[in-house]
Design an enzyme around this catalytic site. Structure first.
Site, PDB file in Angstrom:
ATOM      1  N   LYS A  34      38.980  45.660  36.720  1.00 15.66           N
ATOM      2  CA  LYS A  34      39.951  44.552  36.714  1.00 15.66           C
ATOM      3  C   LYS A  34      39.288  43.242  37.170  1.00 15.66           C
ATOM      4  CE  LYS A  34      43.889  42.293  36.873  1.00 15.66           C
ATOM      5  NZ  LYS A  34      44.681  41.898  35.720  1.00 15.66           N
ATOM      6  N   SER A  63      46.446  44.729  41.594  1.00 19.35           N
ATOM      7  CA  SER A  63      45.038  44.323  41.497  1.00 19.35           C
ATOM      8  C   SER A  63      44.560  44.018  42.910  1.00 19.35           C
ATOM      9  CB  SER A  63      44.902  43.061  40.648  1.00 19.35           C
ATOM     10  OG  SER A  63      45.444  43.254  39.377  1.00 19.35           O
TER      11      SER A  63
HETATM   12  P1  NAD Z   1      54.835  39.139  42.225  1.00 15.48           P
HETATM   13  O1  NAD Z   1      54.502  38.308  43.403  1.00 15.48           O
HETATM   14  O2  NAD Z   1      55.757  38.609  41.182  1.00 15.48           O
HETATM   15  O3  NAD Z   1      55.435  40.577  42.697  1.00 15.48           O
HETATM   16  C1  NAD Z   1      55.032  41.271  43.848  1.00 15.48           C
HETATM   17  C2  NAD Z   1      56.262  41.985  44.396  1.00 15.48           C
HETATM   18  O4  NAD Z   1      55.861  42.755  45.553  1.00 15.48           O
HETATM   19  C3  NAD Z   1      57.361  41.007  44.861  1.00 15.48           C
HETATM   20  O5  NAD Z   1      58.604  41.353  44.286  1.00 15.48           O
HETATM   21  C4  NAD Z   1      57.365  41.177  46.381  1.00 15.48           C
HETATM   22  O6  NAD Z   1      58.626  40.978  46.962  1.00 15.48           O
HETATM   23  C5  NAD Z   1      56.906  42.636  46.502  1.00 15.48           C
HETATM   24  N1  NAD Z   1      56.404  42.959  47.838  1.00 15.48           N
HETATM   25  C6  NAD Z   1      55.529  42.258  48.601  1.00 15.48           C
HETATM   26  N2  NAD Z   1      55.326  42.876  49.787  1.00 15.48           N
HETATM   27  C7  NAD Z   1      56.108  43.993  49.771  1.00 15.48           C
HETATM   28  C8  NAD Z   1      56.357  45.029  50.710  1.00 15.48           C
HETATM   29  N3  NAD Z   1      55.749  45.041  51.897  1.00 15.48           N
HETATM   30  N4  NAD Z   1      57.222  46.016  50.363  1.00 15.48           N
HETATM   31  C9  NAD Z   1      57.842  46.019  49.156  1.00 15.48           C
HETATM   32  N5  NAD Z   1      57.656  45.036  48.232  1.00 15.48           N
HETATM   33  C10 NAD Z   1      56.804  44.046  48.536  1.00 15.48           C
HETATM   34  O7  NAD Z   1      53.427  39.550  41.576  1.00 15.48           O
HETATM   35  P2  NAD Z   1      53.149  40.096  40.098  1.00 15.48           P
HETATM   36  O8  NAD Z   1      52.829  38.944  39.227  1.00 15.48           O
HETATM   37  O9  NAD Z   1      54.184  41.093  39.725  1.00 15.48           O
HETATM   38  O10 NAD Z   1      51.757  40.866  40.377  1.00 15.48           O
HETATM   39  C11 NAD Z   1      51.681  42.123  41.018  1.00 15.48           C
HETATM   40  C12 NAD Z   1      50.253  42.611  40.906  1.00 15.48           C
HETATM   41  O11 NAD Z   1      49.906  42.722  39.513  1.00 15.48           O
HETATM   42  C13 NAD Z   1      49.228  41.658  41.535  1.00 15.48           C
HETATM   43  O12 NAD Z   1      48.203  42.386  42.136  1.00 15.48           O
HETATM   44  C14 NAD Z   1      48.719  40.875  40.344  1.00 15.48           C
HETATM   45  O13 NAD Z   1      47.414  40.379  40.564  1.00 15.48           O
HETATM   46  C15 NAD Z   1      48.762  41.932  39.255  1.00 15.48           C
HETATM   47  N6  NAD Z   1      48.874  41.433  37.885  1.00 15.48           N
HETATM   48  C16 NAD Z   1      49.745  40.422  37.584  1.00 15.48           C
HETATM   49  C17 NAD Z   1      49.822  39.963  36.262  1.00 15.48           C
HETATM   50  C18 NAD Z   1      50.739  38.826  35.878  1.00 15.48           C
HETATM   51  O14 NAD Z   1      50.562  38.272  34.771  1.00 15.48           O
HETATM   52  N7  NAD Z   1      51.717  38.454  36.692  1.00 15.48           N
HETATM   53  C19 NAD Z   1      49.021  40.538  35.272  1.00 15.48           C
HETATM   54  C20 NAD Z   1      48.186  41.589  35.598  1.00 15.48           C
HETATM   55  C21 NAD Z   1      48.128  42.028  36.920  1.00 15.48           C
END
Ligand code: NAD
Length: 294
Positions: A170, A95
């Site tokens: 979104k 997102s």
């Molecule tokens: P999170 O922080 O749990 O996961 C993000 C991942 O990206 C982590 O494992 C991190 O290590 C990795 N990362 C960061 N920088 C990186 C890089 N340079 N190279 C490789 N990996 C890297 O976040 P999440 O909750 O999984 O959310 C991810 C996306 O999905 C966000 O944009 C969030 O807004 C969206 N989202 C989350 C949810 C939810 O309920 N958690 C629901 C819908 C959408």
């Protein structure tokens, strides 16, 4: 198909595992080694970098926190475009700001890489059971080509318009969710303070007009005082900031969103940024002196 997956956090991990379960091969990368190990234990292959992922597959999926992460993973050193051959398809499911999707797509197209923005809604439970709601921007023909892959991770995938339209959709989703959670927290604090059991209130109203998916998911968490994420306050602050920037750029004020964003900023300042967004209940506890739970 052989699919690359970059970003194996709360959402990316179960999404990558669902691709494996559906019979796809997955080549994965994350900066956190433990996250990679978890997905490798389910049958994926680890890559050394985002470029390394892109050099091995025809389709790369990214699931990263925000616009700067996507820009660095796709455009930066050791990034997707460094490893990409012409014809690669990038599906960014993070997102992020719609403008950032457009910037990344422009750089991709200069290298012959086609891109969709395809953020999701539904949170970790729906990521686990493969029933996310997916909102997609980009070329309609590319969407049709990728729809079967998206539907491994989601129960629905809707083409919303050109690149960036998925993330605009979104932002609307995040505004509605944030305001709905705040409304539930506000109302349940009121009933608690007035001496009525919030559990009975929940049972009484969940089938009426006030009922919602948000209330069903978040009211029990508030009543249990369980704010384990889920979806972190800090990520929701990011979405509301993106929503406000986008809205202001098109002349669409967001007064209610601004209020809820400030409540979330208060929680962040109090050290609760890593809590689930249902922790908006903590804001009301602070201003009312009453918690919703026991
Ligand atoms: P999170 O922080 O749990 O996961 C993000 C991942 O990206 C982590 O494992 C991190 O290590 C990795 N990362 C960061 N920088 C990186 C890089 N340079 N190279 C490789 N990996 C890297 O976040 P999440 O909750 O999984 O959310 C991810 C996306 O999905 C966000 O944009 C969030 O807004 C969206 N989202 C989350 C949810 C939810 O309920 N958690 C629901 C819908 C959408």
């Amino acid at each position: 198909m052989k699919i690359g997956f970059i970003g194996l956090g709360i959402m990316g991990k179960p999404m990558a595992k669902n691709l494996l379960k559906a019979g796809h091969e997955v080549v994965c990368f994350d900066v956190v080694a433990a996250n990679v190990a978890d997905v490798v234990a389910s049958g994926a292959v680890a890559a050394k970098s985002s470029a390394d992922v892109a050099s091995q597959v025809p389709v790369v999926i990214t699931m990263l926190p925000n616009s700067p992460h996507v820009k660095s993973v796709v455009l930066g050193k050791d990034g997707v475009l460094e490893g990409a051959s012409e014809g690669l398809i990038l599906i960014d499911m993070s997102s992020i700001a719609p403008l950032a999707s457009q910037e990344v797509e422009k750089a991709c197209s200069e290298k012959g890489v086609r891109m969709l923005d395809a953020p999701v809604s539904g949170g970790e439970p729906k990521a686990i059971d493969g029933s996310l709601a997916i909102m997609v921007g980009g070329e309609k023909a590319l969407f049709e080509e990728m729809k079967d892959i998206l539907l491994v991770m989601g129960a629905s995938a809707v083409h919303c318009g050109p690149i960036g339209a998925g993330n605009t959709t979104k932002l609307a989703n995040q505004v509605i969710v944030a305001l709905n959670i705040a409304a539930v927290a506000e109302a349940f604090t009121l009933v608690r303070k007035a001496g009525v059991d919030p559990h009975l209130v929940f049972d009484a109203i969940k089938g009426g007009l006030a009922g919602s998916t948000v209330m069903n998911a978040k009211a029990p968490m508030m009543m249990d005082g369980n704010f384990k994420p889920g979806f972190k306050i800090d990520l929701h602050i990011k979405d509301l900031a993106n929503a406000m920037d986008t809205a202001h750029s098109v002349g669409s004020p967001l007064p209610l969103t601004a209020s809820v964003r400030e409540m979330m900023e208060t929680l962040h300042a109090d050290g609760f940024g890593g809590d689930d967004h249902s922790a908006l209940a903590r804001f009301y506890a602070k201003v009312s002196g009453t918690t919703i739970g026991e």
